[in-house]
Design a protein around this motif. Sequence first.
Motif, PDB file in Angstrom:
ATOM      1  N   ASN A  71      -3.826  -5.795  -1.957  1.00 37.55           N
ATOM      2  CA  ASN A  71      -2.366  -5.746  -2.063  1.00 37.55           C
ATOM      3  C   ASN A  71      -1.771  -7.091  -1.681  1.00 37.55           C
ATOM      4  OD1 ASN A  71      -3.398  -2.911  -1.163  1.00 37.55           O
ATOM      5  ND2 ASN A  71      -1.493  -2.567  -2.231  1.00 37.55           N
ATOM      6  N   ALA A 100      10.900   7.798  -2.128  1.00 32.72           N
ATOM      7  CA  ALA A 100      10.920   8.843  -1.103  1.00 32.72           C
ATOM      8  C   ALA A 100      12.253   8.837  -0.357  1.00 32.72           C
ATOM      9  CB  ALA A 100       9.769   8.643  -0.126  1.00 32.72           C
ATOM     10  N   ARG A 155      -5.737   2.424  -7.113  1.00 31.97           N
ATOM     11  CA  ARG A 155      -6.816   2.975  -6.301  1.00 31.97           C
ATOM     12  C   ARG A 155      -7.549   4.106  -7.026  1.00 31.97           C
ATOM     13  NH1 ARG A 155      -6.927   0.756  -1.272  1.00 31.97           N
ATOM     14  NH2 ARG A 155      -5.174  -0.639  -0.950  1.00 31.97           N
ATOM     15  N   ASP A 210       0.221   1.337  -6.565  1.00 31.28           N
ATOM     16  CA  ASP A 210      -0.960   1.206  -5.712  1.00 31.28           C
ATOM     17  C   ASP A 210      -1.875   2.413  -5.900  1.00 31.28           C
ATOM     18  OD1 ASP A 210      -2.471   0.020  -3.507  1.00 31.28           O
ATOM     19  OD2 ASP A 210      -1.792   1.752  -2.372  1.00 31.28           O
ATOM     20  N   LEU A 211      -1.261   3.582  -6.029  1.00 28.64           N
ATOM     21  CA  LEU A 211      -2.062   4.795  -6.228  1.00 28.64           C
ATOM     22  C   LEU A 211      -2.822   4.751  -7.546  1.00 28.64           C
ATOM     23  CD1 LEU A 211       0.286   7.590  -4.911  1.00 28.64           C
ATOM     24  CD2 LEU A 211      -1.995   7.042  -4.102  1.00 28.64           C
ATOM     25  N   PRO A 239       1.908  -7.866  -1.535  1.00 27.46           N
ATOM     26  CA  PRO A 239       3.273  -7.422  -1.793  1.00 27.46           C
ATOM     27  C   PRO A 239       4.302  -8.542  -1.642  1.00 27.46           C
ATOM     28  CG  PRO A 239       2.564  -6.759   0.387  1.00 27.46           C
ATOM     29  CD  PRO A 239       1.406  -7.466  -0.235  1.00 27.46           C
ATOM     30  N   VAL A 242       0.852  -1.175   0.000  1.00 31.74           N
ATOM     31  CA  VAL A 242       0.000   0.000   0.000  1.00 31.74           C
ATOM     32  C   VAL A 242       0.893   1.232   0.000  1.00 31.74           C
ATOM     33  CG1 VAL A 242      -1.897   1.106   1.195  1.00 31.74           C
ATOM     34  CG2 VAL A 242      -1.533  -1.324   1.468  1.00 31.74           C
ATOM     35  N   GLY A 243       0.523   2.240  -0.766  1.00 32.53           N
ATOM     36  CA  GLY A 243       1.254   3.498  -0.683  1.00 32.53           C
ATOM     37  C   GLY A 243       2.265   3.729  -1.781  1.00 32.53           C
ATOM     38  N   GLY A 244       2.539   2.721  -2.603  1.00 32.29           N
ATOM     39  CA  GLY A 244       3.485   2.927  -3.693  1.00 32.29           C
ATOM     40  C   GLY A 244       2.798   3.573  -4.886  1.00 32.29           C
TER      41      GLY A 244
END
Lengths: 314, 502
Positions: free
Chosen positions: A52, A172, A34, A30-31, A54, A25-27
């Motif tokens: 997810n 990041a 979503r 994934d964005l 992973p 989640v959050g990569g």
Amino acid sequence: MEKEAIPAATKYPEKPITLIVPFGVGGGIDLVARTVEKSASTHLGQPLVVINKPGGTGTIGWNEVASASPDGYTLAMTGIEIILQPLYGPTKFHYPSALEPIAQITELSLIMAVQADQPWNTLEDLIAYAKEHPGEIKFGHPGIGGINHVLGETFAKTANIQLEQVPFQSGAEAMSNLLGGHIQVVFLNPAAVKEQLKAGKVKALALGGEKRLTDPIFATIPTFKEQGLDVVCNSWNGIAAPKGLPEDVKKKLSEGIKKVIDDPEFQRNMENLGLQVTYLGPDDSAKKWLIDSQQLTKTVQETGIAENIKTQKK
Amino acid sequence: MDILNLLLQGISVSIIPVNLLSCTIGVLIGTLVGVLPGIDTVSAIALLLPFSYGMDSTAALIMFAGIYYGSKYGGSTTSILINVPGEAASVVTCLDGYPMGQKGRAGAALAISAIGSFIAGTIGLIGLTLLAPPLAQAALVFGPPEYFSLALVGLILLSRLTGTSALKSALMAVIGIMLSTIGLDSLSGISRFTFGIDELDRGFDLSILAMGLFGIGEILTAMTHAEAKPDIPSVKFRDLYPTKKEWQRSITPMFRGGIVGFLVGLLPGPAATISSFISYGLEKRCSKHPEEFGHGAIEGVAGPESANNSAISATMIPLLSLGLPFCGATAILLSGFMIHGITPGPSLITERPELFWGLIASMYIGNVLLLIINLPLIGVFVQLLKTPLNILMPLVAVVTLTGAYSINNSMFDLIWVIFFGILGFLLQRVGFEPSPLIIGLVLGPELERGLTQGLIICNGSIWALITRPITATILSIGAVAILYNFVTWFTKYDNTRKELDI
């Protein structure tokens, strides 16, 4: 109303469709998934549910989709890693042939960026410096063998300079190390660079795409080709299904996904993420997989990345 | 004052009914996530993302943030009551919280951890309000070599937290480090020690281990003692809250924990968990009665439970002012933001002040709400202890396993939770305290990554790496601490010898 339109034989979709994201989640991928999920139910007639799975640079999730029944209810988010992973050693499935593409959603031209207060203003400046100080410039990327790493090595080889690569866990992390001055260069996707570029914290020296980007923030970044280097390295995200979908299901699914992607709200949401919508249908995506496969097989061998990873795997 | 004005504007945004409602829903869900062992923050927010699609973006962000900081409030509840941590950040609270509960002071421990959370959460928020941009810049100075030195010193100082022998603790920490090397190496992309099993590529998640070793392990321990249930003194209402003496002993640890947590929260990694361990170690060292630690010292609850809350506020700093998430939970928050069309970054404060300050103001309000929600709940939670263990423990097991599954949606993880549960049970039996293992698992990868990346950055020279100013300072502090330990150990040994007249 819809019931009348659909012949009895093709009731698909009758239940929610699962979209497996083979990363956490959050990569970035994934964005994208979503954002699709957000606009999907109005165009597909059923909700799309993101799950997810992973691990293993995507292989765990893709293995699951590749071995799922081809009924159109289990789909996978794909990225250029489905081409890259099998090049580095045996994977459980050969993904480009075990999966079939439904659509390409976005194409990402990677950006080469340096800290704003570095003396280099053009690619030329940096190359000149690197020639005088071999090995001194370190570039960061989110993972060995990933497309960002491939771009970095391809650039160094084409420009005939020596750069040291530093792997990080995420874009990041690479960015915060660039901002802290621990590394000098990053190769990241536009979304990961956008905010820092806007705030004037970094300078973008080159773009990995064939053409410039249209977003005004990125439009001034020249491509490598414009600056005389034959370097093109694009990443992309799309949706694929297990091989062997029934023709009618595939048709409905790809039409539905196309409607999602054409939705102005979806396009706006993608733009907000710093992503450019570049739709390709099932056939065009398949062609692209083939071309990318040939191209990248050559690149990872020429840059020595494949060899490097294989020797470490032993 | 400028900031005060902005904050007041923020408050006006955050008290709009829809935002206030989202804040309340967020902290309620957060409390639930914290209380239920096994359900972790990341999977809870991921699960709720789709439900927020129709919401106003500011309201959605306020809700997600509420879940995030709210989850650290309830984490201590099950640690104190049944020795099962609700969150990885509350593992260390078991050490003294549970013994307190056994002595009938569960209410006091719960109250202290709620109030400590509130005080430290607010300290963190004040830091976030006043210092976000400069602190975020300062945090960037820490690169891989600095993390390496921090992790090294941390491992050495923290692995001896508990009362058991130094050898046993060191052994546990080493096993933790070894476990952390299993899986796909995030830097080289190579699978290590996976024996070709794809699922092992993912490595061992901190939550999976914490749930197994502490959650399932404790359930097994409790069940073997089910017949001889310890007589928990029935708690009178007035006993639910801390005595004056407990208060006095807790207030300094709360502030100390608040500051420690805040500083640790600025750095990458699972800050809430790391800060709770550091705070525990610090309290033990500062305490006038270190011998009470492990047997229900209230400082051992007050410090760590405060630290993990201010760490949460601090992790929002790099996220909001740089747009860079430094831990898993802020990464999912970032996703939540971006799905709603908000990209945090250096320009967020100037471009969307109403959102930035509204969010921060909502966190102040959320903290107050959490205190209001949590204090009356203490009475309810303490009543839970009256539930017979043979009903309570299977329920806890079901919740724990459900949560463990939800982390990666993987059956494979469940097998490991049970495996580590049995391991935790056996370790307790033979006198090994498993918390140093958690420290090894958390700090091991930081150590390895910091060294690998640091050496590349320093052109392969270990000397260049350890003489960077910050690295050298941290390592010297570590060296002094070790020397100090050694000297005290030696004088003690010498004294015992004299006493025994050898």
